[in-house]
Scaffold this active site. Sequence first.
Site, mmCIF file in Angstrom:
data_model
loop_
_atom_site.group_PDB
_atom_site.id
_atom_site.type_symbol
_atom_site.label_atom_id
_atom_site.label_comp_id
_atom_site.label_asym_id
_atom_site.label_seq_id
_atom_site.Cartn_x
_atom_site.Cartn_y
_atom_site.Cartn_z
ATOM 1 N N SER A 115 49.147 42.277 55.221
ATOM 2 C CA SER A 115 49.034 41.442 54.021
ATOM 3 C C SER A 115 47.713 41.675 53.296
ATOM 4 C CB SER A 115 49.172 39.963 54.396
ATOM 5 O OG SER A 115 48.297 39.651 55.461
ATOM 6 N N HIS A 136 54.965 45.303 52.256
ATOM 7 C CA HIS A 136 54.585 43.922 52.572
ATOM 8 C C HIS A 136 55.760 42.983 52.290
ATOM 9 C CE1 HIS A 136 51.881 40.233 51.574
ATOM 10 N NE2 HIS A 136 52.305 40.198 52.819
ATOM 11 N N GLU A 148 56.491 43.902 48.534
ATOM 12 C CA GLU A 148 55.368 44.471 47.786
ATOM 13 C C GLU A 148 55.136 45.875 48.357
ATOM 14 O OE1 GLU A 148 51.193 42.441 46.272
ATOM 15 O OE2 GLU A 148 51.758 42.187 48.350
ATOM 16 N N ASN A 186 48.357 38.398 47.753
ATOM 17 C CA ASN A 186 47.311 37.600 48.395
ATOM 18 C C ASN A 186 46.033 37.494 47.580
ATOM 19 O OD1 ASN A 186 48.453 36.496 50.771
ATOM 20 N ND2 ASN A 186 48.618 38.566 51.568
#
Length: 278
Positions: A115, A136, A148, A186
């Site tokens: 992440s 991800h 992702e 993130n």
Amino acid sequence: MHFGVIGAGQMGAGIAQVAAQSGFTVTVQDVKDEFLARGQATIEKSLARLHEKGRLTETPADVLSRIRFTTDLQDFAGCDLVVEAVVENEAVKADLFRQLGQIVKPEGILASNTSSIPITSLATASGRPERFIGMHFMNPVPLMALVEVIRGYSTSDETARRVTDAARAMGKTPIECNDFPGFVSNRLLMPMLNEAIQCVMEGVAEPEAIDGIMKLGMNHPMGPLTLADFIGLDTCLSIMEVLHRGLGDDKYRPSPLLRKMVQAGLLGRKSGRGFYSY
């Protein structure tokens, strides 16, 4: 496609399940048989739920028949694509990819479900940077549409194409971004969670009020503090530290309250207590 998953935890089990549901032959590896048994139980429970709701075209047994569980990394030799979903620790992941680079067939693609850890750095460790990429997945994997897809510095167009095709075959929506700390998901999400934690620390409002305002006012399905508990406060802290270190800007400094709660073992849902009790 022969699809490999390393790590039978929450994320790894979810990725393996979705790959098997898509008709892929799946090999799942973890370091202990008990971890594999737990991962298998997670997959069985999830498939049973989907079957009850009529969202599974096959029986759970049919899907499970395509998944093989092992403790031996050598079983990945023939894989076309291997996704790593182990602990969020760069040294552990790099060591794993050094081994995989020697084991997986030369044309096989290696991917990390990290992440926040730099894809380019892990790609270098693997010894096949052009056939390395970030994949991800979002938690819970069987329900969330996004993957992702993060290109490292040397990721080839062919690798990106094959991985986005695989994600689509798994019923996911792949969206590409480049390798910067925290990627997109993130980099945007974690500072928001961190700010919510600062609001608790400064006494701006109670956790229930902060979550209620974001749910009702911003139409978020889950408040930021509930989400932080769900992700794990230790994971939130490690991602904030990656952002702070990688971007060097004080706006990414982890909240002192977040650090203190992790030190106290209040990690959220997995430890039974975080901002809420479970």
